[in-house]
Design a protein around this motif. Structure first.
Motif, PDB file in Angstrom:
ATOM      1  N   ASP A  42      -6.983  11.442   2.518  1.00  0.00           N
ATOM      2  CA  ASP A  42      -5.709  10.769   1.932  1.00  0.00           C
ATOM      3  C   ASP A  42      -6.012   9.591   0.920  1.00  0.00           C
ATOM      4  O   ASP A  42      -7.299   8.981   1.203  1.00  0.00           O
ATOM      5  N   VAL A  43      -5.123   9.362   0.195  1.00  0.00           N
ATOM      6  CA  VAL A  43      -5.350   8.338  -0.956  1.00  0.00           C
ATOM      7  C   VAL A  43      -4.555   7.230  -0.635  1.00  0.00           C
ATOM      8  O   VAL A  43      -3.473   7.799  -0.487  1.00  0.00           O
ATOM      9  N   ILE A  44      -5.172   6.088  -0.596  1.00  0.00           N
ATOM     10  CA  ILE A  44      -4.192   4.752  -0.494  1.00  0.00           C
ATOM     11  C   ILE A  44      -4.377   3.960  -1.964  1.00  0.00           C
ATOM     12  O   ILE A  44      -5.344   3.797  -2.313  1.00  0.00           O
ATOM     13  N   LEU A  91       0.817  -1.049   0.073  1.00  0.00           N
ATOM     14  CA  LEU A  91       0.045   0.070   0.186  1.00  0.00           C
ATOM     15  C   LEU A  91       0.810   1.277  -0.104  1.00  0.00           C
ATOM     16  O   LEU A  91       1.800   1.281   0.655  1.00  0.00           O
ATOM     17  N   LYS A  92       0.413   2.196  -0.813  1.00  0.00           N
ATOM     18  CA  LYS A  92       1.007   3.459  -0.925  1.00  0.00           C
ATOM     19  C   LYS A  92       0.076   4.599  -0.393  1.00  0.00           C
ATOM     20  O   LYS A  92      -1.023   4.960  -0.998  1.00  0.00           O
ATOM     21  N   LEU A  93       0.556   5.544   0.554  1.00  0.00           N
ATOM     22  CA  LEU A  93      -0.066   6.352   1.184  1.00  0.00           C
ATOM     23  C   LEU A  93       0.182   7.914   0.332  1.00  0.00           C
ATOM     24  O   LEU A  93       1.363   8.316   0.500  1.00  0.00           O
ATOM     25  N   LEU A  94      -0.932   8.356  -0.028  1.00  0.00           N
ATOM     26  CA  LEU A  94      -0.474   9.710  -0.921  1.00  0.00           C
ATOM     27  C   LEU A  94      -1.349  10.675  -0.269  1.00  0.00           C
ATOM     28  O   LEU A  94      -2.616  10.735   0.334  1.00  0.00           O
ATOM     29  N   MET A 154       3.639   9.824   0.948  1.00  0.00           N
ATOM     30  CA  MET A 154       3.989   9.907   2.501  1.00  0.00           C
ATOM     31  C   MET A 154       4.804   8.689   3.083  1.00  0.00           C
ATOM     32  O   MET A 154       5.608   8.587   3.767  1.00  0.00           O
ATOM     33  N   PHE A 155       4.226   7.505   2.597  1.00  0.00           N
ATOM     34  CA  PHE A 155       4.691   6.152   3.096  1.00  0.00           C
ATOM     35  C   PHE A 155       4.186   4.933   2.362  1.00  0.00           C
ATOM     36  O   PHE A 155       3.166   5.238   1.487  1.00  0.00           O
ATOM     37  N   GLU A 156       5.207   4.078   2.261  1.00  0.00           N
ATOM     38  CA  GLU A 156       5.009   2.818   1.348  1.00  0.00           C
ATOM     39  C   GLU A 156       5.229   1.545   2.313  1.00  0.00           C
ATOM     40  O   GLU A 156       6.091   1.444   2.748  1.00  0.00           O
TER      41      GLU A 156
END
Length: 733
Positions: A707-709, A660-663, A669-671
């Protein structure tokens, strides 16, 4: 010269001493009156006694004199020479009358030093310089020399860049007698010697002194696939060859003689138009006098049209353009002419020398104009050839017949080919058993520009080989063995060169998968065409390796070889194998693909290659979810608090096993991995589009609403098989 200098100085000092005491005359008299043996001369002069004392120091070291101590009284002195006063001087390092303490004069002597052994050590940091090679392998493979009948050993040595002694040794091994470097060689022996040195040869034949006669023109019909080349030839000779071809397209090279209405004869070569048969078109252009470029009026200039033009220009052959299918409603001959002119073809209507004829093979219109254009071009070229002497022929096709053995279709360039002669065709040899025309009638001989078929060869030659007539069976065997040896050396050198030039496998580049094939076809030309087409399907992921090729039906030995190396058997225009052979192949796990149309064959082989290709893994976005709310679950300790993101899937799907990638505002922001994925308080593996879910990302709890995941997945992308309209195929990775 040292002893002369010593003697001169001694005499000068002695003379000065004697003059000072005025006894020079008496002493000279005594010295000159001395004879051999012991002589005693009484000298009573007191002055001489004093003089002897003064000069005793000068002559004490002269071994010829000694002063008798017993007779050195005041009144009696005797000079007793030990031997005759003959001086023996030699080139000694120092003067004879020199004391050890006296000063040296004349040449100085070299002091004797202690001998020390010289120690030779290699320099520690000296770089290694490898020896310079005399000739590289690539230069040997690419170098071709011209040979001719009657050339001398010296001329052959200059052309092959070898010494005369080396060539003489080769000639002795061949069995030829060598007297001098000016001896002449036959063209066969010259070829043998040149091949032993590792160079390629090209035979030059001269018509000097031979009588030449007019001969028919050899015309090759070329053009794009399905532009009506074979239909045009059928209209000229009133046959239907195109109807008998599989798939309605020409896949073989045909040769026939057409008698024109005017009474003239023209030899036509029909070449395939598919992209896979480029080698056949090149062979047709190499042996022809005139090229007829067929272009469809409703299709225009296509890739194989341009290729045919390049083949004709490379062979320096004139072109006659035939615009076919002019009877169709969509025909536009003027557009075709503009396209040809834009490609550099100078047409007669535009001030050039290329004739253009508009024809229709279906309506049979314009054929008389095409015949007139061909005969006019042949008259301008003034085609002549010698008829007497050994023949020079060119193989255009070769096939294997079950009852008659290897057969070769050829065209005579010059001379006359007579049945019963020994010939060498490429690396194969044999004795001509029969000569047949293209209809199948037996002939005793073949004249220039006449297509024919010969039988009696020991092996199947390659299409494009020259036919060489030799004197005897022994010469034929020797020349064939020499060529086979040369071909094998060149093949091994190319393999070694390919291995040396191959880059080392990198960790980033995936390893190529090898896919072996065995190719069987009906004639030698189609074998080469299918082999070249398969090799064009090489890709960075799959290496197409043609392990064996052959002419004729599929046999049990082919199945055994395929089982041993894991190959797939590809048959083109051959009969289906018997049931027993098919069952044996299926039990052994060997695939057999048989086709009669080149399109279908390449399409199926391309799908096999795509299926076996490992593919490349790429990261793709499988779905997106938007954070709507955040839930926090508190544990007993503060560091055990967990935040859950309540999301709605807006595109694709969310998978628990994915990354998962947090945008946030378009910034990553994080992966990290998905720890938990729930839907309605139940653990699930996948959540589809439009559904709501709760998820936890490992080592991240700083969620915000909005946030978009993204859900990331590794996808294996296979290569694609691409076939163009012209028939060219490739594998796109």
């Amino acid at each position: 010269m040292a002893w002369r200098e010593v003697g001169r100085k001694v005499r000068c000092e002695l003379k000065e001493t004697l003059n000072s005491f005025s006894i020079c005359a008496n002493l000279t008299k005594v010295l000159t009156s001395t004879k051999s043996g012991d002589v005693c001369s009484p000298l009573s002069s007191p002055i001489l006694a004093d003089a002897l004392k003064s000069i005793s120091s000068s002559i004490r070291h002269i071994s010829e004199f000694s002063l008798s101590q017993s007779s050195c009284g005041a009144n009696d002195r005797k000079i007793l020479p030990k031997r005759p006063l003959t001086r023996y001087f030699h080139a000694s390092p120092g003067p004879l009358s020199r004391n050890r303490g006296d000063e040296e004069f004349g040449l100085r002597t070299r002091k004797k030093e202690k001998y020390a052994k010289r120690q030779t050590k290699a320099p520690v940091e000296a770089p290694y310089v490898p020896p310079k090679p005399k000739r590289t392998t690539k230069a040997l493979l690419d170098r071709t020399i011209d040979i001719f009948e009657g050339m001398t050993i010296g001329e052959l040595a200059k052309r092959s860049n070898e010494s005369i002694s080396t060539l003489q040794e080769i000639l002795v091994n061949v069995g030829e007698k060598v007297d001098s470097e000016f001896d002449t060689l036959s063209i066969d022996i010259a070829e043998l010697v040149a091949m032993e040195t590792g160079v390629n040869v090209r035979r030059l034949h001269s018509n000097e002194g031979a009588e030449v006669f007019p001969r028919p023109a050899v015309v090759t019909v070329m053009g794009h696939v399905d532009h009506g080349k074979t239909s045009l030839l059928d209209a000229l000779r009133q046959t239907s060859v195109a109807a008998r071809e599989a798939g309605g397209i020409t896949q073989h090279l045909g040769a026939f003689v057409v008698s024109m209405p005017s009474g003239a004869s023209i030899t036509f070569l029909d070449t395939p138009g598919h992209a896979a048969f480029s080698a056949m078109r090149a062979r047709g252009a190499a042996v022809t006098d005139i090229v007829v470029l067929v272009v469809a009026a409703d299709d225009g200039v296509m890739p194989q049209t341009l290729e045919a033009m390049s083949h004709a220009k490379a062979a320096n052959v004139p072109i006659v353009v035939a615009i076919n299918k002019c009877d169709k409603p969509a025909a536009d001959p003027e557009k075709v002419k503009v396209q040809l002119a834009s490609e550099g073809l100078l047409l007669e209507e535009m001030g050039g020398d290329v004739q253009v004829v508009e024809v229709s093979a279906v309506k049979k219109t314009g054929l008389e104009n095409l015949e007139e254009a061909l005969l006019l071009q042949a008259d301008l070229m003034d085609l002549k050839a010698r008829i007497d002497g050994p023949a020079q022929a060119y193989v255009v096709e070769a096939r294997l017949d079950r009852g008659r053995g290897p057969l070769a279709t050829a065209i005579v360039k010059a001379g006359t080919l007579v049945s019963g002669r020994h010939v060498v065709v490429g690396a194969e040899w044999g004795r001509i058993r029969a000569i047949r025309d293209m209809v199948g009638n037996l002939m005793d001989e073949a004249k220039p520009a006449m297509p024919f078929e010969i039988e009696g060869l020991r092996g199947l030659p390659m299409a494009g080989d020259d036919i060489t007539v030799v004197e005897s069976e022994e010469r034929a065997r020797m020349l064939s063995a020499g060529r086979k040896k040369k071909y094998e050396k060149d093949r091994l050198r190319k393999i070694d060169q390919g291995r040396m030039e191959a880059p080392e496998p990198s960790e980033d580049v995936p390893e190529r998968v090898e896919m072996p094939f065995i190719v069987k076809a009906d004639v030698q030309g189609t074998v080469q065409a299918v082999t070249d087409a398969l090799k064009s399907l090489n890709s960075p992921q799959v290496f197409v390796n043609v392990v064996h090729v052959g002419v004729g039906p599929i046999t049990q030995s082919d199945v055994d070889l395929a089982q041993a190396c894991g190959a797939c058997i590809v048959g083109f225009s051959v009969k289906n194998p018997p049931t027993s052979l098919s069952l044996a192949a299926s039990r052994a796990g060997v695939k057999i693909k048989i086709h009669r149309v080149i399109y279908h064959l390449l399409e199926e082989v391309g799908n096999l290659i795509v299926e076996k290709a490992p593919g490349t893994f790429e990261t793709q976005v499988a779905g997106e979810a938007q954070v709507l709310s955040i839930f926090e679950i508190k544990g007993k300790r503060k560091d055990k608090d967990v935040k859950i993101a309540g999301c709605r899937v807006i595109d694709g799907r969310m998978t628990k096993s994915s990354t998962l990638k947090l945008l946030r505002s378009g910034e990553v922001m994080f992966e990290g991995p998905c720890v938990s994925l729930k839907q309605e308080k139940q653990d699930v593996d996948t959540v589809g589009k439009g559904n709501e879910c709760g998820l936890i990302i490992g080592d991240w709890d700083d969620f915000q609403v909005g946030d978009v995941i993204q859900c990331l997945e590794q996808v294996n992308i296979k290569p694609k098989f691409i076939s163009s309209e012209s028939g060219a195929v490739r594998i796109q990775c």
